[in-house]
Design an enzyme around this catalytic site. Sequence first.
Site, PDB file in Angstrom:
ATOM      1  N   MET A 251       0.833  -1.196   0.000  1.00 38.12           N
ATOM      2  CA  MET A 251       0.000   0.000   0.000  1.00 38.12           C
ATOM      3  C   MET A 251       0.878   1.260   0.000  1.00 38.12           C
ATOM      4  O   MET A 251       0.434   2.347   0.387  1.00 38.12           O
ATOM      5  CB  MET A 251      -0.949   0.012   1.200  1.00 38.12           C
ATOM      6  CG  MET A 251      -2.016  -1.053   1.112  1.00 38.12           C
ATOM      7  SD  MET A 251      -3.553  -0.627   1.946  1.00 38.12           S
ATOM      8  CE  MET A 251      -2.983  -0.359   3.613  1.00 38.12           C
TER       9      MET A 251
ATOM     10  N   GLY B   7      11.212  -2.643   5.448  1.00 39.50           N
ATOM     11  CA  GLY B   7      10.470  -3.897   5.482  1.00 39.50           C
ATOM     12  C   GLY B   7      10.009  -4.306   4.093  1.00 39.50           C
ATOM     13  O   GLY B   7      10.182  -5.457   3.682  1.00 39.50           O
ATOM     14  N   HIS B   8       9.430  -3.353   3.357  1.00 32.83           N
ATOM     15  CA  HIS B   8       9.022  -3.642   1.986  1.00 32.83           C
ATOM     16  C   HIS B   8      10.238  -3.955   1.115  1.00 32.83           C
ATOM     17  O   HIS B   8      10.203  -4.871   0.280  1.00 32.83           O
ATOM     18  CB  HIS B   8       8.286  -2.436   1.379  1.00 32.83           C
ATOM     19  CG  HIS B   8       7.023  -2.071   2.081  1.00 32.83           C
ATOM     20  ND1 HIS B   8       6.928  -0.977   2.909  1.00 32.83           N
ATOM     21  CD2 HIS B   8       5.799  -2.647   2.086  1.00 32.83           C
ATOM     22  CE1 HIS B   8       5.693  -0.883   3.375  1.00 32.83           C
ATOM     23  NE2 HIS B   8       4.985  -1.880   2.902  1.00 32.83           N
TER      24      HIS B   8
END
Length: 283
Positions: A30, A36-37
């Site tokens: 999103m 983290g992504h």
Amino acid sequence: MKIVRTVEELTALRKENSFNGKRLGFVPTMGALHEGHASLVRRSVAENDCTIVSVFVNPRQFNDPNDYKNYPITTDADIALLESVGCNVLYLPSADDIYNGYEGCTMDFHGLDKMYEGEFRPGHFQGVVDIVYRLFDLVKPDFAYFGEKDFQQVAIIKLMVKQKNLPLTIVPCPIVREENGLARSSRNRLLTAEQLKVAPLIYKTITETCATIPESETIENLIETLRQKIDSIEFMKMEYAAFCNAETLERLEKFDRKIATRLCIAVWCGNIRLIDNISCTIK
């Protein structure tokens, strides 16, 4: 990195045989991307011939309109991050386009949508499976990568893939944390400087709680103690904590060293809701 913005463009890209014979990895997000992504994308790049990342703030999974309205949008920074980690294709759709002619995904949640996160965010997981099923159908990946910070979400998506007999593999990836232990989250950027100082205490507290739990300890007492510790921290209020079977997500009534156990927690830090989870050691 190629950027496509419509269902038509994405479908055309697939029909051009751009992915023909290639092992395709997919990371749905999103946006408001962080390390983290980035870790998910790096893993997909390492394990596949081509990696697609979607950035779409899905309105259907927000039960609070203000939460949706305030969700951070950082498109330029997202593009720069994705280029830096080797993403091949960025899919950047609009809600009108992606939901045009698509009503949603029907599945049997087996009650997983009503517990833990689902209890406090009614309709959230229906919104999640609606968009994830749609994205899987459009992208048609071989592997899809999800962070374990959303532990319950990963379990529900696995269930959806199994029920729909989709030809792909879900790859859960470990939580990425700041050096102080705070789980990386797009919502962290909404915290004030003072709240950012205390937010790592969530992880510290649950780590201490789960380090070694006597099998004779009662779950009710441990959750109450955890609530008292969290609520005593400035800005903090625990919404829920649950000890569950790490495989089935079934809520545990008592500790059992033979059952892999996970503690899932949601905490309000000011008006920002943070979630985390951790494995427990039962002795």
